[in-house]
Design a protein around this motif. Structure first.
Motif, PDB file in Angstrom:
ATOM      1  N   MET A 188       0.698  -1.219  -0.063  1.00  0.00           N
ATOM      2  CA  MET A 188      -0.120  -0.021   0.036  1.00  0.00           C
ATOM      3  C   MET A 188       0.626   1.267  -0.123  1.00  0.00           C
ATOM      4  N   GLN A 237      -2.992   0.215  -6.690  1.00  0.00           N
ATOM      5  CA  GLN A 237      -1.875   0.494  -5.914  1.00  0.00           C
ATOM      6  C   GLN A 237      -0.711   0.980  -7.201  1.00  0.00           C
ATOM      7  N   ASP A 240      -2.123   4.315  -8.691  1.00  0.00           N
ATOM      8  CA  ASP A 240      -1.918   5.399  -7.952  1.00  0.00           C
ATOM      9  C   ASP A 240      -0.557   5.719  -7.681  1.00  0.00           C
TER      10      ASP A 240
END
Length: 263
Positions: A188, A237, A240
């Motif tokens: 993350m 992820q 992003d």
């Protein structure tokens, strides 16, 4: 490349022979059985070749990698053409007897390195799919007696009722268990930074695969459930964490279900 060409040539020779003799001779006596057995033994060598290639992937150019993929596809095609000669037979016909020479060549001996243990697990699962039911015990005994390191023998049972039970125990007791929480946290928080898109994608992919393996805890059913869930998380992820916000927006607005297609 030479090794895979040899596999292809041998399989092609078997296929050519089976075509040449015609259906009447193919389906009489043991001719077809014998030739299919030969083809299976040759085809099993592909596992060793692809494993070696993957381990040394960084040594090859992009063109050589594509050439290798093409060669693998050609080997698979000719092998399945050979199997097509027996498609009207029962599934059991396609199974083979345990062969000591094949097992020795296919299954590596554990040496304490996890990548070798993973290769052994892959090879066991592959060979298991090709053996008839009566020969699976031979595979289990062969692995337990000849392929394990001394420490691995201590961690595993002396006998197993099925190959799957052996493989599951090996995954639980012989592979390094990584912390679910640590892997998830790292996944993350990982961003592209100065890495290339390919390197960033590889890092995210490794994290999501290791996370899934850790969470599954050796249970194949758990793995099948967790993999698509973690893959979707990894895709988000990856998107992003990209430096290029436009590319990130495109990925987020598209429906990607397989991580490999992203980079």
């Amino acid at each position: 490349m030479v090794a895979i060409q040899k596999i292809y040539d041998e399989l092609k020779s078997i296929r050519t022979y089976l075509v040449k003799i015609g259906s009447d001779r193919r389906n009489k006596g043991e001719c077809l059985v014998r030739k299919v057995e030969e083809a299976k033994i040759v085809y099993l060598q592909l596992q060793t070749v692809t494993t070696h290639f993957d381990k040394n992937l960084n040594l090859y150019t992009e063109e050589e990698v594509e050439q290798f993929k093409t060669s693998v596809a050609a080997v698979n095609k000719v092998y399945h053409e050979i199997l097509s000669f027996v498609k009207e037979k029962s599934t059991d016909f396609l199974k083979m007897a345990f062969d000591l020479k094949v097992a020795c060549n296919l299954l590596p001996i554990m040496n304490g390195k996890e990548d070798v243990t993973l290769q052994l697990l892959d090879a066991i699962e592959l060979y298991d799919t090709m053996l008839d039911t009566n020969n699976k015990t031979n595979l289990i005994n062969f692995v337990l007696k000849t392929r394990l390191s001394p420490s691995a023998k201590i961690r595993l049972n002396r006998t197993y009722n099925s190959v799957q039970a052996l493989v599951t125990d090996m995954k639980i007791h012989l592979l390094t268990r990584k912390s679910d929480t640590a892997l998830q946290t790292k996944l993350m928080r990982t961003i592209q930074g100065n890495k290339s898109i390919e390197d960033f994608g590889k890092e995210i992919e490794d994290l999501f695969v290791n996370l899934t393996i850790s969470q599954a805890n050796g249970d194949d059913d758990n793995f099948k459930v967790l993999k698509p869930v973690n893959e979707r998380i990894a895709i988000k992820q990856f998107s992003d964490g990209l430096r290029d916000s436009k590319l990130s927006t495109i990925i987020n607005s598209s429906k990607f279900y397989q991580f490999k297609r992203l980079y």
